[in-house]
Design a protein around this motif. Structure first.
Motif, PDB file in Angstrom:
ATOM      1  N   LYS A 117       0.579  -1.238   0.510  1.00  0.00           N
ATOM      2  CA  LYS A 117       0.312  -0.022  -0.380  1.00  0.00           C
ATOM      3  C   LYS A 117       1.040   1.428   0.320  1.00  0.00           C
ATOM      4  O   LYS A 117       0.624   2.284  -0.756  1.00  0.00           O
TER       5      LYS A 117
ATOM      6  N   ASP B 190       2.161   4.461  -0.124  1.00  0.00           N
ATOM      7  CA  ASP B 190       1.733   5.512  -0.446  1.00  0.00           C
ATOM      8  C   ASP B 190       0.133   5.982  -0.336  1.00  0.00           C
ATOM      9  O   ASP B 190      -0.564   4.585  -0.981  1.00  0.00           O
ATOM     10  N   ASP B 191      -0.359   7.198  -0.751  1.00  0.00           N
ATOM     11  CA  ASP B 191      -1.537   7.208  -0.677  1.00  0.00           C
ATOM     12  C   ASP B 191      -1.734   6.959  -2.490  1.00  0.00           C
ATOM     13  O   ASP B 191      -2.276   7.489  -3.104  1.00  0.00           O
ATOM     14  N   LYS B 192      -0.746   7.162  -2.972  1.00  0.00           N
ATOM     15  CA  LYS B 192      -1.192   7.000  -4.185  1.00  0.00           C
ATOM     16  C   LYS B 192      -0.458   6.084  -5.186  1.00  0.00           C
ATOM     17  O   LYS B 192       1.275   6.171  -5.255  1.00  0.00           O
ATOM     18  N   LEU B 193      -0.206   5.903  -6.147  1.00  0.00           N
ATOM     19  CA  LEU B 193      -0.215   4.876  -7.101  1.00  0.00           C
ATOM     20  C   LEU B 193      -0.082   4.745  -8.734  1.00  0.00           C
ATOM     21  O   LEU B 193      -1.084   4.984  -9.011  1.00  0.00           O
ATOM     22  N   VAL B 194       1.115   5.279  -9.252  1.00  0.00           N
ATOM     23  CA  VAL B 194       1.058   5.486 -10.336  1.00  0.00           C
ATOM     24  C   VAL B 194       1.363   4.064 -11.232  1.00  0.00           C
ATOM     25  O   VAL B 194       2.750   3.753 -11.173  1.00  0.00           O
TER      26      VAL B 194
END
Ligand code: CTP
Length: 392
Positions: free
Chosen positions: A287, A289-293
């Motif tokens: 999981k 970070d809050d963002k996954l690219v």
């Protein structure tokens, strides 16, 4: 009547269960055995189960021309187990015993259930013989893989009696269909592709494979030899079709190109993922970070690559569109060098991936546009197949 031809393989004894199950379903069963097969299973066992004397010899039948009589009465002739020897004899047209003579004389459907050592089964000569027989309309119940009688592990096991019985029952219950595609080879793709992200996640789409499987079934029923390249689905492949299972778009690309040169028609009903993750992570993505690219790269356009290298094959594509259906589909037909494109407006009710029905617009290379109202995927499959016949 269903005739069971038993040939000389160790699996012969298993066919007693097939005869028994078919008899219990109420069919009239006649068993014909080759000399060698009687070493593996007792004719008396078959005779007791079927209630009919087993035929083992040309001279059986008290002077009647029994092989012709049985050939005419047989709606289906199941040869199980089918040894490499009987397969070669049938391919060559040899008629040196009751079984081979009867098969030459029949107008019924002949079903082979090959069973032998895996090296024998995969030997190119056996595979070529099977392929030639398929192109002449013989049906083949593919052998299972597992531990073989000789101790080797591999493909060549006779499928269990339940599977063979179900195959024969389905075949028998089907209404007779005009064999207008006999001698033609169709390569059909179906279902979705699955593109791995990490060991437990993937990118895919909602395609169920129903349209491609309907095409494969109808083409097979109409006499074609069918190779079905299928992404993951929950569907049971139609009997008598050769299935190549694939996962990703790149697997599908490979499987399709391996079979492309000697087919007459390709129908690309599969919903291929246009993109895949640039890298497949070896470990589960945490999981963090809050963002996954996710970085995606383009998959090969399989259909376009077929269009670019097309010789005499007829190429049929599908177009899933949500707007400007005819314009977009016509553009795809041209850019991918297709002969026919079947366009669906995926927003219309009754045209979706999971529905049993479809609503299509079929556009042909010469500009003909046919609007096909809502109908079952099997009915639509038959209309598409009609259009693949050259000089119709
Ligand atoms: N197709 C293919 N390989 C791809 C993508 C699509 O072989 N990588 C085939 C499909 O099997 C179908 C046809 O191309 O027969 C059209 O698919 P569709 O998804 O409608 O169109 P795309 O070419 O992917 O274009 P777009 O997604 O931009 O509409």
């Amino acid at each position: 009547m269903i005739t069971i031809g038993v040939t000389g393989g160790i699996a012969a004894y298993k066919v007693i269960d097939v005869a028994s199950a078919l008899k219990k379903l109420g069919y009239e069963i006649q068993v014909v055995m080759t000399k060698n097969s009687t070493e593996f299973a007792a004719p008396l066992a078959f005779a007791t189960i079927t209630g009919k004397p087993v035929i083992t010899d040309m001279t059986d039948g008290d002077g009647e021309v029994l092989h012709i009589e049985i050939a005419k009465k047989s709606k289906i002739i199941l040869i199980a187990p089918a040894t490499a020897n009987i397969i070669a004899k049938l391919r060559a047209g040899i008629a040196d015993d009751f079984l081979t003579t009867m098969v030459l004389a029949t107008k019924g459907t002949v079903v082979l259930a090959p069973a032998m050592n895996s090296n024998m089964y995969t030997n190119p000569v056996v595979q070529e013989n099977i392929s030639v027989l398929k192109s002449r309309g013989y049906l083949v119940i593919e052998p299972d893989s597992g531990v073989l009688a000789c101790g080797d592990v591999g493909v060549g096991k006779l499928p269990d009696a339940v599977k063979i019985t179900a195959y024969i029952k389905d075949l028998n219950d089907k209404p007779a269909v005009d064999q207008d595609l006999l001698g033609k080879k169709y390569l059909i793709t179906a279902g979705r592709t699955v593109e791995a992200i990490d060991p437990m996640r993937y990118l895919s789409n909602y395609s169920t494979g129903k349209m491609g499987y309907a095409l494969a079934e109808m083409a097979k029923d109409r006499g074609a030899e069918v190779i079905l390249v299928s992404g993951p689905t929950n569907l049971t492949p139609p009997a008598g079709v050769t299935v190549v299972e694939v996962i990703s778009a790149r697997d599908m690309y490979k499987a399709v190109h391996e079979n492309y040169t000697d087919v007459d028609v390709v129908i690309k009903a599969a919903a291929v993922a246009d993109f895949r993750p640039k890298e497949v992570q070896a470990e589960k993505i945490k999981k963090g970070d809050d963002k996954l690219v996710l970085e995606l790269v383009k998959n090969p356009d399989i259909l376009k690559s077929l269009g670019d290298t097309k010789k005499n094959q007829i190429l049929v594509g599908f177009a899933a569109e949500s707007q400007n259906v005819i314009e977009n589909a016509t553009e795809k037909l041209k850019s991918k060098n297709l002969d026919i494109i079947v366009a669906n407006n995926i927003k219309e009710e009754g045209a979706g991936f999971s529905a049993d029905t479809n609503i299509a617009t079929i556009i042909e290379r010469d500009g003909t546009v046919s609007f096909i109202p809502k109908m079952s995927k099997k009915e639509l499959a038959n209309i598409i197949l009609d259009k693949t016949k050259r000089g119709r």
